[in-house]
Write a protein that holds these residues in place. Sequence first.
Motif, PDB file in Angstrom:
ATOM      1  N   ASP A   1     -38.101   1.570   8.534  1.00 33.72           N
ATOM      2  CA  ASP A   1     -38.908   2.442   7.666  1.00 33.72           C
ATOM      3  C   ASP A   1     -38.001   3.266   6.755  1.00 33.72           C
ATOM      4  O   ASP A   1     -38.268   3.416   5.554  1.00 33.72           O
ATOM      5  CB  ASP A   1     -39.774   3.395   8.504  1.00 33.72           C
ATOM      6  CG  ASP A   1     -40.904   2.667   9.246  1.00 33.72           C
ATOM      7  OD1 ASP A   1     -40.913   1.431   9.205  1.00 33.72           O
ATOM      8  OD2 ASP A   1     -41.751   3.335   9.848  1.00 33.72           O
TER       9      ASP A   1
ATOM     10  N   GLY B   1     -51.456  -2.813   5.626  1.00 34.56           N
ATOM     11  CA  GLY B   1     -50.879  -2.644   6.968  1.00 34.56           C
ATOM     12  C   GLY B   1     -51.947  -2.398   8.019  1.00 34.56           C
ATOM     13  O   GLY B   1     -53.070  -2.901   7.943  1.00 34.56           O
TER      14      GLY B   1
ATOM     15  N   GLY C   1     -44.778   4.304   6.274  1.00 32.91           N
ATOM     16  CA  GLY C   1     -44.365   3.334   7.292  1.00 32.91           C
ATOM     17  C   GLY C   1     -43.891   2.067   6.589  1.00 32.91           C
ATOM     18  O   GLY C   1     -43.533   2.088   5.402  1.00 32.91           O
ATOM     19  N   ALA C   2     -43.915   0.959   7.320  1.00 32.53           N
ATOM     20  CA  ALA C   2     -43.436  -0.301   6.751  1.00 32.53           C
ATOM     21  C   ALA C   2     -44.277  -0.720   5.543  1.00 32.53           C
ATOM     22  O   ALA C   2     -43.742  -1.089   4.484  1.00 32.53           O
ATOM     23  CB  ALA C   2     -43.490  -1.386   7.825  1.00 32.53           C
ATOM     24  N   ALA C   3     -45.601  -0.633   5.686  1.00 34.36           N
ATOM     25  CA  ALA C   3     -46.486  -1.090   4.616  1.00 34.36           C
ATOM     26  C   ALA C   3     -46.354  -0.214   3.373  1.00 34.36           C
ATOM     27  O   ALA C   3     -46.127  -0.711   2.258  1.00 34.36           O
ATOM     28  CB  ALA C   3     -47.937  -1.097   5.110  1.00 34.36           C
TER      29      ALA C   3
ATOM     30  N   LEU D   1     -46.678   9.852   0.312  1.00 31.89           N
ATOM     31  CA  LEU D   1     -47.019  11.072   1.051  1.00 31.89           C
ATOM     32  C   LEU D   1     -46.930  10.764   2.539  1.00 31.89           C
ATOM     33  O   LEU D   1     -47.613   9.858   3.035  1.00 31.89           O
ATOM     34  CB  LEU D   1     -48.445  11.502   0.704  1.00 31.89           C
ATOM     35  CG  LEU D   1     -48.726  11.699  -0.793  1.00 31.89           C
ATOM     36  CD1 LEU D   1     -50.206  11.958  -1.031  1.00 31.89           C
ATOM     37  CD2 LEU D   1     -47.870  12.824  -1.352  1.00 31.89           C
TER      38      LEU D   1
END
Length: 371
Positions: free
Chosen positions: A94, A260, A7-9, A27
């Motif tokens: 993303d 995140g 994701g973003a983090a 992953l």
Amino acid sequence: MLIIGAGAAGSAAAFHLASAGQRVTLLEQADQNRIKPCGGGMAAAVQEWFPFDLQEVVDEVIERVEFSWCLGDPVVAELQGSAPFWIVRREELDELLTSKAVEAGAEIIRPFAVSTINKHAGHWQVTAEDGRQLESRAVVLANGSNSPWPAAFGLGPQALHHAATTSVRLEGRGKLAKGTARFEFGLVHHGFAWAFPIANGVNVGVGTFIGRHAADSEAILEQLLPNLGFDPRAGQRQQAPLRVWNGNQKLHGEGILAIGDAASLCDPFLAEGLRPALMSGCEAATSLNRWLKGETNHLDSYSQAMHQRWGESMAWGRRIAQVFYRFPKVGYQLGIKRPTAPQRIAQILSGEMGYGDIAQRVIKRLLFQRS
Ligand SMILES: Cc1cc2nc3c(=O)[nH]c(=O)nc-3n(C[C@H](O)[C@H](O)[C@H](O)COP(=O)(O)OP(=O)(O)OC[C@H]3O[C@@H](n4cnc5c(N)ncnc54)[C@H](O)[C@@H]3O)c2cc1C
């Protein structure tokens, strides 16, 4: 090193670690980026954390914010230029971050749904649902609000606090004008509803921030959607719990970090989660890079940086949320309707100010003038 969740983090951390020359494997359980329940509202200030242009995933720049109380008593605020606010298409953000991480040298394995994480002889063993197994010196937990591992490894708050959200992505703009974001207070007990524009549509959401029960989002959407110019039953509802900030806690262990939503960083007052996700990804990369190079033998600089840059403000944000969402009508009259409020909110969302800068005045106003 392994990062669980692209994701973003996770992708931000992967980009910075790969750029620093570290071997990184991301992953991700999903085979491709799917629509995520996220409004995509993000302060443009995050651009300074990346050397590539984020504007290609920006759908709209917000210039005007409309507030309402039970669909009436409107307040319209023009946002001044100092703290621009973007709406990004979440899956494209993303995708951009992941592809930049891969360009910088990271590897991505997807689908790879992690089912167990164990430490064995100083190394982390990560196993997928289908039995594949990988090993590394360090592991980053970036797999969002449902991650079981921060609690299992003693990272983040012991008592998890969740906001309950329902969101719906609608085609067409309805009555929402270009460059406008809408916030509705009053209809939602202990929370608020929002409508953010996206390329050819609108993202509408309902969030409840205190108490155990989710709002009756269906009843709320039935009133809110026609007010926004849509059929009350339009669009598909997505429900998602959102782990919100609940105290400054250690976010690192021996060769392990949480970032995140997995680290419970989301703002407990306004549900801003993208900026802390990106900030924590960048901070985690800095600390891990030094640790992997042997310049330091612990990762506490990551927890310290997040406490200082994020937690100090969130501690006040949580206090404001507890008072505001208990007395929302007073909050709306004495807080939101103040001429300076929209600019203050924009400054908080951009990081120009922290909640601490306004909290004492706001809480006093809410507690002592509500009679
Ligand atoms: C309805 C709603 C609206 C929101 N609107 C906004 C907004 O407008 N602005 C804002 O700033 N924030 C918003 N947020 C919050 C924001 O979406 C989150 O804070 C943000 O997504 C956090 O990013 P993340 O990378 O930590 O987690 P995620 O984006 O959830 O990424 C986690 C990744 O991990 C993967 N994963 C999960 N489990 C596994 C596993 N076992 N193995 C491998 N991979 C796994 C997932 O597939 C996912 O890709 C909103 C949230 C909700 C629910």
